[in-house]
Enzyme design. Structure first.
Site, PDB file in Angstrom:
ATOM      1  N   HIS A  31      -9.101 -11.003 -78.439  1.00 46.66           N
ATOM      2  CA  HIS A  31      -8.713 -11.362 -79.803  1.00 46.66           C
ATOM      3  C   HIS A  31      -7.521 -12.301 -79.806  1.00 46.66           C
ATOM      4  CE1 HIS A  31     -11.543  -8.439 -81.537  1.00 46.66           C
ATOM      5  NE2 HIS A  31     -11.331  -7.825 -80.373  1.00 46.66           N
TER       6      HIS A  31
ATOM      7  N   GLU B  91       3.812 -16.767 -55.741  1.00 49.98           N
ATOM      8  CA  GLU B  91       4.902 -16.969 -54.784  1.00 49.98           C
ATOM      9  C   GLU B  91       4.352 -17.313 -53.397  1.00 49.98           C
ATOM     10  OE1 GLU B  91       8.522 -14.522 -55.886  1.00 49.98           O
ATOM     11  OE2 GLU B  91       8.308 -13.926 -53.805  1.00 49.98           O
TER      12      GLU B  91
ATOM     13  N   LYS C 168      18.302 -17.959 -56.385  1.00 46.71           N
ATOM     14  CA  LYS C 168      19.254 -16.899 -56.026  1.00 46.71           C
ATOM     15  C   LYS C 168      20.597 -17.532 -55.675  1.00 46.71           C
ATOM     16  CE  LYS C 168      16.283 -13.215 -54.082  1.00 46.71           C
ATOM     17  NZ  LYS C 168      16.085 -12.261 -52.995  1.00 46.71           N
TER      18      LYS C 168
HETATM   19  O1  PA5 Z   1       8.493 -11.262 -52.517  1.00 49.45           O
HETATM   20  C1  PA5 Z   1       9.673 -11.373 -52.292  1.00 49.45           C
HETATM   21  O2  PA5 Z   1      10.134 -11.501 -51.130  1.00 49.45           O
HETATM   22  C2  PA5 Z   1      10.679 -11.349 -53.418  1.00 49.45           C
HETATM   23  O3  PA5 Z   1      10.103 -11.191 -54.656  1.00 49.45           O
HETATM   24  C3  PA5 Z   1      11.665 -10.197 -53.201  1.00 49.45           C
HETATM   25  O4  PA5 Z   1      10.949  -8.977 -53.231  1.00 49.45           O
HETATM   26  C4  PA5 Z   1      12.747 -10.179 -54.276  1.00 49.45           C
HETATM   27  O5  PA5 Z   1      13.334 -11.441 -54.387  1.00 49.45           O
HETATM   28  C5  PA5 Z   1      13.795  -9.118 -53.961  1.00 49.45           C
HETATM   29  O6  PA5 Z   1      14.414  -9.362 -52.727  1.00 49.45           O
HETATM   30  P1  PA5 Z   1      15.204  -8.214 -51.973  1.00 49.45           P
HETATM   31  O7  PA5 Z   1      14.206  -7.231 -51.452  1.00 49.45           O
HETATM   32  O8  PA5 Z   1      15.950  -8.879 -50.849  1.00 49.45           O
HETATM   33  O9  PA5 Z   1      16.145  -7.583 -52.948  1.00 49.45           O
END
Ligand code: PA5
Length: 475
Positions: free
Chosen positions: A331, A302, A445
């Protein structure tokens, strides 16, 4: 654990990159000259992180978490004590950064069958991390917990994540139907002032809440209350975890990548990516460390998977993280790593001293294929297999390096976590991208909001309806 300087040194997490070098890999490896070519880029990345550390506006507040949480840690320990006393179950509701860190620490630092231990041995509630919205998973969790004996830690910065808020709606409805006071059964970890959980807390009359600090994004949040509260509930020494992170931070002060383990890993990966190694395998040789790969996969993917540089130049960078487990995946996947395309870097996570040794008894003396194992320990076996796999990859000219944990404990986990976070920040700076945003995640989202009829998403809904699959291409 009382940390003396000597103990710190003996528990230091190290990076061994012998098997990345041309000395051992021949022309498939990196020569000193080639690595020196990246010296300047590494130095610039180091300077960028050093200059911007702690800046909330750049989402770099995570660098200060090992140092600025004394009061929060004290509060968390107090709350955790009450939770451990009062509840039979502790359930984390959250996804992405809110779930992967707690799962990683739970698996790394608790008994591998923690929930199945008798209560007297656990000394705390059973522990669950519910990130997915698979309806079967939710229903089947509810089959085994009594919500009136459960504390739910709802973790969401925005309070608008469909998965987490769906779970919240379900459990708050069940709690109300059971006649329980919802606010006594939930702890929120969320933004200081914005977001829906703040609103909900007010409506419920004040829920015990922790702040997910402004400058800390989800995937960099494990060392703030997101990870610290669940860890403390499990009896994990969170102060030691933070000390481990601070220690790694100290080790990583040098701008010379050969003296800074996080900068070294970032430089090796950056050089490898520039050579087309677009797959990064993380292969811990430890069941305790298996979910480190899940947490790292989010952090690395990410953060680095971006399509433009900070100056707006189009690019498509990043490396696909692959999760593997030693020895299990020897394996299955190792055949591909050894003989398939030269498109990977394998990072081993090796443990020097496991908390159990598990001696192998003598037996089957007339069967040499089996009897040679007797008298050794399972620790010797797993360590031998780790070494053997690294050797086989090296022999086959495959880039691999090893991050060595002397033991798996709070101090080494804190170091490992901070090493990966710094590595990611350095690598992002080398690519000159925004390491800390996630527009690709946001797009998904928003499309979900539209599909489920959230007000304000009508145009998006129309667009999505047009994107339905074409029957001409459905076989
Ligand atoms: O790294 C990130 O920002 C995302 O993976 C968020 O943690 C995830 O989308 C959850 O978002 P939120 O904390 O707003 O629920």
């Amino acid at each position: 654990m009382r940390l003396t300087d000597e103990l710190r040194k003996s528990l230091r997490v190290r990076v061994d990159y012998t098997n990345m070098t041309d000395k051992y890999l021949g022309d498939k490896g990196f020569s000193a000259k080639k690595l020196d070519y990246y010296k300047a880029a590494a130095k610039r990345a180091h300077a960028y992180v050093a200059e911007n550390r702690g800046k909330d506006e750049l989402f770099m507040g995570w660098t200060e978490l090992p140092y600025n949480q004394d009061a929060i840690v004290a509060d968390i320990l107090e709350t955790a004590k009450k939770i451990r006393k009062k509840f039979e179950n502790f359930v984390v509701l959250g996804i992405g950064g809110s779930a992967l860190g707690p799962s990683m620490m739970f698996t790394a630092l608790c008994h591998l069958h923690y929930n199945d231990l008798p209560k007297s041995k656990r000394k705390g509630p059973r522990f669950f991390v519910e990130d997915n919205v698979d309806p079967v998973r939710m229903k089947e969790l509810l089959d085994i917990i009594d919500v009136t004996k459960t504390c739910f830690n709802v973790i969401s910065k925005s309070g608008a994540t469909s998965e987490t808020m769906t779970q919240y709606l379900i459990i708050s409805d069940l709690l109300q139907k059971a006649g329980a006071d919802v606010k006594e059964h939930v702890v929120f970890t969320t933004d200081a002032s914005r977001g829906n959980l703040v609103k909900i807390s007010k409506e419920l009359g004040g829920v015990k809440s922790y702040v997910l600090p402004d400058g800390v994004g989800g995937r960099f949040s494990e060392l703030c209350p997101v990870g610290l509260l669940p860890a403390a509930v499990l009896g994990i020494d969170i102060k030691l975890l933070l000390k481990g992170a601070a220690y790694m931070d100290k080790i990583c002060k040098s701008a010379d990548f050969r003296k800074n383990p996080a900068l070294l890993c970032a430089t090796l990966q950056y050089a490898a990516m520039n050579d087309g190694k677009n797959i990064g395998v993380l292969m811990p040789y430890s069941d305790n460390l298996r979910y480190v790969s899940d947490w790292y996969a989010q952090l690395w993917a990410e953060s680095l998977g971006k399509n433009e540089t900070l100056s707006g130049t189009p690019c498509n960078v990043g490396q696909t993280p692959v999760k593997a487990l030693g020895v299990t995946d020897q394996h299955s996947q190792v055949q591909l790593y050894t003989e398939g395309p030269y498109d990977k870097v394998v990072t081993f996570l090796s443990v020097e001293s496991y908390k159990e040794k598990s001696p192998i008894p003598h037996g089957c003396e007339d069967i040499p294929d089996v009897s040679f194992l007797g008298g050794h320990t399972m620790e010797e076996l797993i360590r031998a297999e780790n070494k053997a796999t690294a050797y086989a990859l090296t022999k086959a000219g495959r880039l691999n390096y090893t991050i060595v944990l002397p033991e798996v404990n709070e101090f080494t986990m804190g170091q490992l976590l901070f090493l990966f976070e710094l590595q990611t920040a350095y690598a992002g700076a080398m690519f000159n991208i925004n390491t800390f945003n996630q527009p690709g995640v946001e797009a998904g989202k928003k499309a979900t909001f539209a599909l489920l009829g959230k007000p304000g998403y009508d145009e998006k809904k129309k667009e999505l309806d047009q994107a339905d699959s074409d029957p001409a291409y459905v076989v």
